[in-house]
Design an enzyme around this catalytic site. Structure first.
Site, PDB file in Angstrom:
ATOM      1  N   HIS A  46       0.831  -1.198   0.000  1.00 21.66           N
ATOM      2  CA  HIS A  46       0.000   0.000   0.000  1.00 21.66           C
ATOM      3  C   HIS A  46       0.867   1.250   0.000  1.00 21.66           C
ATOM      4  O   HIS A  46       2.009   1.228   0.439  1.00 21.66           O
ATOM      5  CB  HIS A  46      -0.932  -0.010   1.212  1.00 21.66           C
ATOM      6  CG  HIS A  46      -1.863  -1.185   1.210  1.00 21.66           C
ATOM      7  ND1 HIS A  46      -2.934  -1.279   0.360  1.00 21.66           N
ATOM      8  CD2 HIS A  46      -1.853  -2.335   1.928  1.00 21.66           C
ATOM      9  CE1 HIS A  46      -3.550  -2.425   0.556  1.00 21.66           C
ATOM     10  NE2 HIS A  46      -2.910  -3.098   1.511  1.00 21.66           N
ATOM     11  N   CYS A  47       0.274   2.338  -0.475  1.00 21.26           N
ATOM     12  CA  CYS A  47       0.940   3.638  -0.556  1.00 21.26           C
ATOM     13  C   CYS A  47       1.586   3.965   0.790  1.00 21.26           C
ATOM     14  O   CYS A  47       0.942   3.747   1.823  1.00 21.26           O
ATOM     15  CB  CYS A  47      -0.090   4.693  -0.933  1.00 21.26           C
ATOM     16  SG  CYS A  47       0.578   6.323  -1.175  1.00 21.26           S
ATOM     17  N   PRO A  48       2.802   4.426   0.836  1.00 19.07           N
ATOM     18  CA  PRO A  48       3.676   4.822  -0.284  1.00 19.07           C
ATOM     19  C   PRO A  48       4.689   3.751  -0.679  1.00 19.07           C
ATOM     20  O   PRO A  48       5.635   4.047  -1.390  1.00 19.07           O
ATOM     21  CB  PRO A  48       4.393   6.041   0.281  1.00 19.07           C
ATOM     22  CG  PRO A  48       4.622   5.665   1.723  1.00 19.07           C
ATOM     23  CD  PRO A  48       3.371   4.874   2.111  1.00 19.07           C
TER      24      PRO A  48
END
Length: 87
Positions: free
Chosen positions: A20-22
Site C-alpha cells: 500500500h501507498c507509499p
C-alpha cells in the site's frame, strides 16, 4: 507518455503487488537506484494510488515514465532511469 500495451523490454521487474501507498513508490525509487542510467524498470502494483504517485514522481524527477497501463487490478509502469547519475 504513452498508455499502451507492453512492447517494453525492462531491465528489471519490481513486483509491488499487495503493498500500500507509499511502499510501491519507495520500492520503485530503491530499484531505480540500483539501475544504470538509461535502464528500464517495470513496476507492478495493485495500489490504485500508485497511478498518481508514479506520474508525480517522474514529473518531479529526471526519470521518464515511458508508459503505464492497467491490467485488471494490476497497474504496470515502465520508468527509464535518468542519464544523470545524481537523479
Amino acid at each position: 507518455m504513452s498508455e499502451q500495451t507492453g512492447g517494453f523490454q525492462p531491465d528489471t521487474v519490481l513486483d509491488a503487488c499487495g503493498l500500500h501507498c507509499p511502499l510501491p513508490l519507495l520500492k520503485a525509487k530503491q530499484a531505480l537506484a540500483g539501475l544504470a542510467a538509461g535502464q528500464l524498470l517495470e513496476v507492478r502494483s495493485t495500489d490504485a494510488g500508485s497511478w498518481r504517485d508514479m506520474a508525480s514522481f517522474t514529473d518531479q524527477s529526471a526519470h521518464t515514465l515511458e508508459g503505464r497501463e492497467q491490467r485488471d487490478d494490476v497497474y504496470v509502469y515502465w520508468i527509464r532511469k535518468a542519464g544523470d547519475a545524481n537523479s
